[in-house]
Design a protein around this motif. Structure first.
Motif, mmCIF file in Angstrom:
data_model
loop_
_atom_site.group_PDB
_atom_site.id
_atom_site.type_symbol
_atom_site.label_atom_id
_atom_site.label_comp_id
_atom_site.label_asym_id
_atom_site.label_seq_id
_atom_site.Cartn_x
_atom_site.Cartn_y
_atom_site.Cartn_z
ATOM 1 N N ILE A 1 0.836 -1.205 0.000
ATOM 2 C CA ILE A 1 0.000 0.000 0.000
ATOM 3 C C ILE A 1 0.869 1.252 0.000
ATOM 4 O O ILE A 1 0.642 2.184 -0.786
ATOM 5 N N ILE A 2 1.876 1.249 0.869
ATOM 6 C CA ILE A 2 2.783 2.411 0.953
ATOM 7 C C ILE A 2 3.515 2.611 -0.369
ATOM 8 O O ILE A 2 3.644 3.734 -0.867
ATOM 9 N N MET A 3 3.999 1.522 -0.966
ATOM 10 C CA MET A 3 4.714 1.607 -2.231
ATOM 11 C C MET A 3 3.806 2.148 -3.334
ATOM 12 O O MET A 3 4.217 3.000 -4.135
ATOM 13 N N THR A 4 2.562 1.673 -3.372
ATOM 14 C CA THR A 4 1.610 2.140 -4.378
ATOM 15 C C THR A 4 1.347 3.633 -4.224
ATOM 16 O O THR A 4 1.332 4.383 -5.207
ATOM 17 N N ILE A 5 1.136 4.065 -2.982
ATOM 18 C CA ILE A 5 0.877 5.484 -2.721
ATOM 19 C C ILE A 5 2.083 6.335 -3.133
ATOM 20 O O ILE A 5 1.920 7.404 -3.742
ATOM 21 N N LEU A 6 3.282 5.866 -2.831
ATOM 22 C CA LEU A 6 4.488 6.608 -3.191
ATOM 23 C C LEU A 6 4.641 6.735 -4.707
ATOM 24 O O LEU A 6 4.978 7.809 -5.219
ATOM 25 N N GLY B 1 -7.538 11.967 -15.863
ATOM 26 C CA GLY B 1 -6.830 10.730 -15.533
ATOM 27 C C GLY B 1 -6.202 10.769 -14.153
ATOM 28 O O GLY B 1 -6.232 9.780 -13.420
ATOM 29 N N CYS B 2 -5.634 11.929 -13.779
ATOM 30 C CA CYS B 2 -5.013 12.063 -12.452
ATOM 31 C C CYS B 2 -6.051 11.994 -11.338
ATOM 32 O O CYS B 2 -5.827 11.378 -10.295
ATOM 33 N N VAL B 3 -7.212 12.607 -11.566
ATOM 34 C CA VAL B 3 -8.292 12.551 -10.566
ATOM 35 C C VAL B 3 -8.757 11.105 -10.399
ATOM 36 O O VAL B 3 -8.943 10.622 -9.277
ATOM 37 N N ALA B 4 -8.926 10.411 -11.519
ATOM 38 C CA ALA B 4 -9.347 8.998 -11.463
ATOM 39 C C ALA B 4 -8.305 8.151 -10.745
ATOM 40 O O ALA B 4 -8.644 7.244 -9.974
ATOM 41 N N LEU B 5 -7.029 8.447 -10.964
ATOM 42 C CA LEU B 5 -5.946 7.701 -10.325
ATOM 43 C C LEU B 5 -5.999 7.840 -8.814
ATOM 44 O O LEU B 5 -5.870 6.850 -8.079
ATOM 45 N N VAL B 6 -6.209 9.071 -8.332
ATOM 46 C CA VAL B 6 -6.250 9.330 -6.890
ATOM 47 C C VAL B 6 -7.522 8.776 -6.263
ATOM 48 O O VAL B 6 -7.486 8.077 -5.243
ATOM 49 N N VAL B 7 -8.663 9.091 -6.860
ATOM 50 C CA VAL B 7 -9.949 8.649 -6.312
ATOM 51 C C VAL B 7 -10.037 7.124 -6.326
ATOM 52 O O VAL B 7 -10.501 6.503 -5.364
ATOM 53 N N GLY B 8 -9.569 6.513 -7.413
ATOM 54 C CA GLY B 8 -9.590 5.059 -7.502
ATOM 55 C C GLY B 8 -8.731 4.413 -6.439
ATOM 56 O O GLY B 8 -9.101 3.375 -5.887
ATOM 57 N N LEU C 1 -8.255 1.244 -1.433
ATOM 58 C CA LEU C 1 -7.593 1.000 -0.150
ATOM 59 C C LEU C 1 -8.533 1.050 1.050
ATOM 60 O O LEU C 1 -8.242 0.474 2.093
ATOM 61 N N ARG C 2 -9.651 1.767 0.925
ATOM 62 C CA ARG C 2 -10.557 1.874 2.067
ATOM 63 C C ARG C 2 -11.706 0.879 1.918
ATOM 64 O O ARG C 2 -12.184 0.604 0.824
ATOM 65 N N LYS C 3 -12.124 0.316 3.041
ATOM 66 C CA LYS C 3 -13.253 -0.607 3.039
ATOM 67 C C LYS C 3 -14.555 0.179 3.177
ATOM 68 O O LYS C 3 -14.691 0.981 4.112
ATOM 69 N N PRO C 4 -15.496 -0.022 2.245
ATOM 70 C CA PRO C 4 -16.764 0.700 2.342
ATOM 71 C C PRO C 4 -17.575 0.248 3.554
ATOM 72 O O PRO C 4 -17.955 -0.910 3.660
ATOM 73 N N GLU C 5 -17.788 1.157 4.500
ATOM 74 C CA GLU C 5 -18.568 0.856 5.685
ATOM 75 C C GLU C 5 -19.985 1.396 5.510
ATOM 76 O O GLU C 5 -20.205 2.354 4.764
ATOM 77 N N ALA C 6 -20.925 0.765 6.217
ATOM 78 C CA ALA C 6 -22.331 1.110 6.045
ATOM 79 C C ALA C 6 -22.591 2.597 6.253
ATOM 80 O O ALA C 6 -23.326 3.226 5.492
ATOM 81 N N GLU C 7 -21.939 3.175 7.284
ATOM 82 C CA GLU C 7 -22.203 4.585 7.591
ATOM 83 C C GLU C 7 -21.490 5.537 6.633
ATOM 84 O O GLU C 7 -21.721 6.745 6.660
ATOM 85 N N ARG C 8 -20.612 4.983 5.767
ATOM 86 C CA ARG C 8 -19.886 5.832 4.820
ATOM 87 C C ARG C 8 -20.176 5.456 3.374
ATOM 88 O O ARG C 8 -19.423 5.829 2.478
ATOM 89 N N MET C 9 -21.249 4.742 3.145
ATOM 90 C CA MET C 9 -21.571 4.307 1.796
ATOM 91 C C MET C 9 -21.893 5.479 0.877
ATOM 92 O O MET C 9 -21.646 5.425 -0.328
ATOM 93 N N GLN C 10 -22.448 6.548 1.441
ATOM 94 C CA GLN C 10 -22.763 7.718 0.629
ATOM 95 C C GLN C 10 -21.479 8.314 0.037
ATOM 96 O O GLN C 10 -21.437 8.684 -1.138
ATOM 97 N N ARG D 1 -20.204 6.072 -2.704
ATOM 98 C CA ARG D 1 -20.955 6.244 -3.959
ATOM 99 C C ARG D 1 -20.532 7.517 -4.682
ATOM 100 O O ARG D 1 -20.372 7.528 -5.915
ATOM 101 N N TRP D 2 -20.354 8.610 -3.942
ATOM 102 C CA TRP D 2 -19.961 9.879 -4.557
ATOM 103 C C TRP D 2 -18.572 9.787 -5.160
ATOM 104 O O TRP D 2 -18.335 10.274 -6.284
ATOM 105 N N LEU D 3 -17.642 9.163 -4.448
ATOM 106 C CA LEU D 3 -16.300 8.972 -4.991
ATOM 107 C C LEU D 3 -16.345 8.075 -6.225
ATOM 108 O O LEU D 3 -15.617 8.307 -7.203
#
Length: 221
Positions: free
Chosen positions: A11-16, A65-72, A77-86, A89-91
């Protein structure tokens, strides 16, 4: 424990890597200027090349493309939790819109790709698969097929990540080869290995799920 550390390391390597590429794009195209970028210089050296409107299409591709790269990456990396599903979806909507925009203009850019027909075919197929994989992922979640949605989104992001791998492969290949030889190879190496790795990860996960299911202890009432 070691497996967890390995995952964190990846994860760290990918982010870097993403951060380095975004930094390069920001400096090269935002501060120095597109006309000084290596790929653009090659095009400007050709007398029949028209800088406009190609450059505006290129900037549209770079920004979306850069926005898609970051948002993707955030979605991956984050797990979609019930209280953060909105938020999830927006991302997701931002990611899909950026890919549709970038994918469509990329088809235009692929027509003018350096390296001849082999390069043009590679980039055109990349853009077509990119759009198809993303729209398939949207279709699957609309049908409440969560697992299939995640699989297709992984394929989609593997193709999104081609913007990173292209900038890794190109300088490596230009060490033994000239640009005219290296770039057609990059047009395929930028995304085909990414997609193969994504397929391997998907199948590995499916095998693991089946194995766990087969070892599950049935509950007897």
């Amino acid at each position: 424990m070691n497996s967890h550390l390995t995952t964190v390391g990846k994860i760290i390597m990918t982010i870097l890597v993403v951060a380095i590429v975004l930094g390069y794009v920001a400096v090269q195209y935002g501060i120095v200027g597109a006309e000084y970028a290596g790929l653009v210089k090659v095009k400007l050296s050709k007398p029949d090349f028209h800088y406009s409107p190609w450059i505006y299409v290129l900037y549209t591709h770079i920004v979306s493309g850069c926005v898609a790269l970051v948002v993707g990456l955030i979605q991956l990396l984050r797990k979609p939790e019930a209280e953060r599903m909105q938020l999830h979806r927006w991302l997701g909507k931002i990611y899909v819109i950026c890919i549709l925009l970038s994918g469509i203009v990329n088809i235009y850019l692929s027509i003018f790709a350096s390296g001849g027909g082999f390069s043009k075919a590679g980039f055109f197929l990349l853009d077509s698969l990119w759009i198809c994989a993303t729209l398939t992922a949207v279709n699957r979640i609309q049908k409440s097929q969560v697992e299939a949605h995640q699989q297709w989104m992984l394929r989609s992001y593997a193709l999104t990540f081609s913007g990173v791998t292209l900038r890794i492969w190109l300088p490596l290949l230009m060490t033994p080869f000239e640009f005219e030889t290296a770039y057609p190879m990059v047009a395929w190496l930028a995304w085909v290995p990414n997609l193969l790795i994504a397929e391997w990860a998907i199948r590995k996960r499916a095998t693991k799920v089946k194995r766990l299911a087969s070892h599950a202890i049935p509950i007897v009432e």
